[in-house]
Design a protein around this motif. Structure first.
Motif, short mmCIF file in Angstrom:
data_model
loop_
_atom_site.label_atom_id
_atom_site.label_comp_id
_atom_site.label_asym_id
_atom_site.label_seq_id
_atom_site.Cartn_x
_atom_site.Cartn_y
_atom_site.Cartn_z
N THR A 139 0.84 -1.20 0.00
CA THR A 139 0.00 0.00 0.00
C THR A 139 0.88 1.25 0.00
N SER A 140 0.23 2.39 -0.09
CA SER A 140 0.96 3.65 -0.08
C SER A 140 1.60 3.93 1.28
N LEU A 141 1.20 3.20 2.29
CA LEU A 141 1.75 3.39 3.63
C LEU A 141 3.04 2.60 3.87
N ASN A 142 3.30 1.57 3.06
CA ASN A 142 4.49 0.76 3.30
C ASN A 142 5.43 0.64 2.10
N VAL A 143 4.97 1.04 0.90
CA VAL A 143 5.76 0.79 -0.30
C VAL A 143 7.09 1.54 -0.30
N HIS A 144 7.12 2.77 0.21
CA HIS A 144 8.36 3.54 0.18
C HIS A 144 9.43 2.93 1.09
N ARG A 145 9.05 2.55 2.30
CA ARG A 145 10.03 1.95 3.21
C ARG A 145 10.47 0.57 2.73
N LEU A 146 9.56 -0.18 2.13
CA LEU A 146 9.94 -1.47 1.57
C LEU A 146 10.91 -1.29 0.40
N LEU A 147 10.70 -0.26 -0.39
CA LEU A 147 11.58 0.00 -1.52
C LEU A 147 13.00 0.33 -1.06
N ILE A 148 13.15 1.29 -0.16
CA ILE A 148 14.50 1.68 0.24
C ILE A 148 15.19 0.56 1.01
N THR A 149 14.43 -0.23 1.74
CA THR A 149 15.04 -1.34 2.49
C THR A 149 15.49 -2.45 1.55
N SER A 150 14.61 -2.85 0.64
CA SER A 150 14.96 -3.93 -0.30
C SER A 150 16.10 -3.50 -1.21
N LEU A 151 16.15 -2.24 -1.59
CA LEU A 151 17.24 -1.75 -2.44
C LEU A 151 18.56 -1.70 -1.68
N THR A 152 18.50 -1.36 -0.40
CA THR A 152 19.71 -1.37 0.42
C THR A 152 20.29 -2.78 0.49
N VAL A 153 19.40 -3.75 0.70
CA VAL A 153 19.84 -5.15 0.77
C VAL A 153 20.36 -5.62 -0.58
N ALA A 154 19.62 -5.30 -1.65
CA ALA A 154 20.01 -5.74 -2.99
C ALA A 154 21.34 -5.14 -3.42
N ALA A 155 21.56 -3.88 -3.08
CA ALA A 155 22.81 -3.22 -3.46
C ALA A 155 24.01 -3.92 -2.85
N LYS A 156 23.87 -4.35 -1.61
CA LYS A 156 24.98 -5.02 -0.93
C LYS A 156 25.23 -6.42 -1.50
N PHE A 157 24.19 -7.04 -2.02
CA PHE A 157 24.32 -8.42 -2.48
C PHE A 157 24.62 -8.50 -3.97
N VAL A 158 24.21 -7.50 -4.74
CA VAL A 158 24.32 -7.58 -6.20
C VAL A 158 25.41 -6.68 -6.76
N ASP A 159 25.43 -5.42 -6.35
CA ASP A 159 26.35 -4.47 -6.95
C ASP A 159 27.77 -4.64 -6.43
N ASP A 160 28.74 -4.31 -7.27
CA ASP A 160 30.14 -4.45 -6.90
C ASP A 160 30.56 -3.40 -5.87
N ALA A 161 29.89 -2.27 -5.87
CA ALA A 161 30.21 -1.20 -4.91
C ALA A 161 28.91 -0.65 -4.35
N PHE A 162 28.93 -0.32 -3.07
CA PHE A 162 27.72 0.21 -2.44
C PHE A 162 28.09 1.12 -1.29
N PHE A 163 27.11 1.91 -0.83
CA PHE A 163 27.32 2.84 0.28
C PHE A 163 26.90 2.19 1.60
N ASN A 164 27.12 2.91 2.69
CA ASN A 164 26.67 2.41 3.99
C ASN A 164 25.21 2.81 4.23
N ASN A 165 24.64 2.29 5.31
CA ASN A 165 23.22 2.54 5.59
C ASN A 165 22.91 4.00 5.85
N ALA A 166 23.86 4.73 6.39
CA ALA A 166 23.64 6.15 6.67
C ALA A 166 23.35 6.91 5.38
N TYR A 167 24.07 6.55 4.32
CA TYR A 167 23.86 7.22 3.03
C TYR A 167 22.52 6.83 2.43
#
Length: 244
Positions: A139-167
């Motif tokens: 829903t519109s109440l959870n989609v944004h937080r799910l997006l940034i969280t899943s992307l944070t996880v995916a970046a660490k697992f998929v991409d060769d370079a990634f930032f820390n959680n603060a960024y």
């Protein structure tokens, strides 16, 4: 995470590295005969293949993804309203929807996070796993937080370079402590199932294509803006100040 750990981790999974000379996954030959194989042109069309040293513009696959998420949210909220049922509340739910649309939020993350387009596709696959395991609705109440969280996880697992959680927290408009909590909850909720095969990745892209043909895409112009603030966690309001 050290470079050695990152290389070791990547060697244990099917690398979703679409930046080789052919523009196709290195282990594509290992797919089953009945799998619809993507050509280099198809990867290029979706924006999953680089032209030269960088991906030009806003990748088409992200347009398809944002439209699919928007339609899913609208469908779920209509269903909740007509059935008068209550959604399962999680720590990903906000008090009110952020001011940014899903498309605008994805544009923002893509511009500032440095995440590859393939990372966004993997993130949506993770979101699907979370929704299925938790038996909740997007829903519109959870989609944004799910997006940034899943992307944070995916970046660490998929991409060769990634930032820390603060960024990533600053890009996503949440506090670092909140993103840390969301990430931990997310990982346990999907049982740390982070592997995504090339076959599954391609099928997900095909599904996005199919869903796009069933409804008009949500077209919003991407602005070249500079971040000066992020949204407040106290009231879930969005306080983005743009310099365009």
């Amino acid at each position: 995470m050290s470079d050695v750990c990152m290389k070791s981790m990547h060697s244990e999974v099917a690398k979703l590295n679409f930046r080789n000379d052919r523009g196709t996954p290195p282990d594509m030959e290992a797919l089953s005969p009945d799998t619809e194989i993507f050509s280099a042109d198809m990867y290029l069309s979706l924006g999953l293949r680089e032209q030269g040293k960088k991906i030009l513009g806003f990748p088409r696959v992200l347009m398809l993804l944002s439209s699919a998420l928007e339609r899913s949210v609208q469908k779920n909220e209509r269903l909740l309203e007509t059935s008068q049922s209550k959604d399962v509340l999680t720590i990903f739910h906000g008090v009110r929807p952020p001011a940014l649309t899903i498309r605008q939020y994805i544009e923002r993350i893509f511009k500032y996070s440095g995440c590859s387009p393939s990372c966004f596709v993997v993130a949506q696959i993770y979101m699907d796993r979370f929704i299925q395991n938790m038996d909740i609705r997007l829903t519109s109440l959870n989609v944004h937080r799910l997006l940034i969280t899943s992307l944070t996880v995916a970046a660490k697992f998929v991409d060769d370079a990634f930032f820390n959680n603060a960024y990533y927290a600053k890009v996503g408009g949440v506090s670092t402590s909140e993103l840390n909590r969301l990430e931990m909850k997310f990982l346990f909720s999907i049982d740390f199932r982070l592997h995504v095969s090339v076959d599954m990745f391609q099928q997900h892209c095909l599904l996005l294509e199919k869903e796009a043909s069933e409804g008009p895409p949500i077209e919003l112009s991407m602005q070249s803006c500079r971040i000066t603030e992020s949204w407040s966690n106290k009231d879930d309001s969005t306080w983005y100040s743009h310099s365009c």
